[in-house]
Scaffold this motif. Structure first.
Motif, PDB file in Angstrom:
ATOM      1  N   PHE A 263       7.417 -58.250 -39.822  1.00 48.94           N
ATOM      2  CA  PHE A 263       7.224 -58.376 -38.379  1.00 48.94           C
ATOM      3  C   PHE A 263       8.224 -57.512 -37.616  1.00 48.94           C
ATOM      4  CE2 PHE A 263       8.142 -60.543 -34.357  1.00 48.94           C
ATOM      5  CZ  PHE A 263       6.886 -60.473 -33.785  1.00 48.94           C
ATOM      6  N   VAL A 264       9.484 -57.522 -38.034  1.00 41.85           N
ATOM      7  CA  VAL A 264      10.510 -56.711 -37.376  1.00 41.85           C
ATOM      8  C   VAL A 264      10.207 -55.231 -37.541  1.00 41.85           C
ATOM      9  CG1 VAL A 264      12.951 -56.066 -37.453  1.00 41.85           C
ATOM     10  CG2 VAL A 264      12.292 -58.468 -37.508  1.00 41.85           C
TER      11      VAL A 264
ATOM     12  N   PHE B 247       7.274 -53.859 -38.004  1.00 39.91           N
ATOM     13  CA  PHE B 247       6.121 -53.562 -37.158  1.00 39.91           C
ATOM     14  C   PHE B 247       6.541 -53.409 -35.705  1.00 39.91           C
ATOM     15  CE2 PHE B 247       2.407 -54.821 -34.659  1.00 39.91           C
ATOM     16  CZ  PHE B 247       1.481 -53.908 -35.148  1.00 39.91           C
ATOM     17  N   ASP B 248       7.457 -54.241 -35.229  1.00 37.94           N
ATOM     18  CA  ASP B 248       7.945 -54.125 -33.861  1.00 37.94           C
ATOM     19  C   ASP B 248       8.707 -52.828 -33.639  1.00 37.94           C
ATOM     20  OD1 ASP B 248       6.814 -56.448 -33.092  1.00 37.94           O
ATOM     21  OD2 ASP B 248       8.659 -57.630 -33.110  1.00 37.94           O
ATOM     22  N   VAL B 249       9.511 -52.430 -34.601  1.00 33.48           N
ATOM     23  CA  VAL B 249      10.255 -51.173 -34.466  1.00 33.48           C
ATOM     24  C   VAL B 249       9.291 -49.988 -34.472  1.00 33.48           C
ATOM     25  CG1 VAL B 249      11.917 -49.665 -35.624  1.00 33.48           C
ATOM     26  CG2 VAL B 249      12.389 -52.093 -35.397  1.00 33.48           C
ATOM     27  N   GLU B 250       8.261 -50.049 -35.299  1.00 32.52           N
ATOM     28  CA  GLU B 250       7.255 -48.990 -35.285  1.00 32.52           C
ATOM     29  C   GLU B 250       6.578 -48.905 -33.923  1.00 32.52           C
ATOM     30  OE1 GLU B 250       4.700 -50.152 -38.436  1.00 32.52           O
ATOM     31  OE2 GLU B 250       5.979 -49.311 -40.002  1.00 32.52           O
ATOM     32  N   ALA B 251       6.245 -50.041 -33.356  1.00 34.83           N
ATOM     33  CA  ALA B 251       5.611 -50.042 -32.035  1.00 34.83           C
ATOM     34  C   ALA B 251       6.569 -49.545 -30.961  1.00 34.83           C
ATOM     35  CB  ALA B 251       5.120 -51.453 -31.702  1.00 34.83           C
ATOM     36  N   LEU B 252       7.847 -49.786 -31.136  1.00 30.48           N
ATOM     37  CA  LEU B 252       8.839 -49.328 -30.167  1.00 30.48           C
ATOM     38  C   LEU B 252       8.883 -47.815 -30.075  1.00 30.48           C
ATOM     39  CD1 LEU B 252      11.046 -50.474 -28.292  1.00 30.48           C
ATOM     40  CD2 LEU B 252      12.637 -50.179 -30.171  1.00 30.48           C
TER      41      LEU B 252
END
Length: 121
Positions: free
Chosen positions: A69-70, A72-77
């Motif tokens: 999850f973390v 994936f969030d960094v990728e989206a960032l």
């Protein structure tokens, strides 16, 4: 004329000194009331279910899902700066972002899915 990095060095020294001081003083000033509840494994405030074999340890699957999850969030960032400067970047940046999305979102996540990282037992 002074060096422009002196304020940065001063800031880093103060921050590092505060961190070392905080870690060093905590054992001396903190309460020392240990009990069974403080020494048990902790997972979201509830008892893990099913209880892991070997006593109170939380299965690693919880942490793997959290790390995915973390990530994936960094990728989206990474998409935000691209979206803000999209008008000035041109075709090369668009192709680079398409390759990033293919790699980061689809290939990496497909690999994790194929290896069983998303299977919830």
């Amino acid at each position: 004329m002074s060096n422009p990095y002196v304020p940065l060095l001063f800031f880093l020294l103060i921050g590092g000194g505060f961190a070392v001081f905080s870690v060093g003083i905590a054992p001396l000033t903190g309460p020392r009331r240990y009990n069974r509840a403080k020494l048990d494994a902790y997972e979201c405030g509830i008892e893990p279910s099913p209880q892991a074999s070997g006593g109170g340890r939380v299965p690693i699957k919880y942490f793997l899902i959290a790390m995915l999850f973390v990530i994936f969030d960094v990728e989206a960032l990474f998409l935000y700066p691209f979206a803000v400067a999209f008008g000035q970047l041109g075709l090369f940046a668009l192709l680079a972002m398409v390759l990033f999305l293919l790699n980061a979102f689809f290939i990496a996540d497909a690999y994790v899915w194929r290896r069983g990282g998303l299977d919830w037992d």
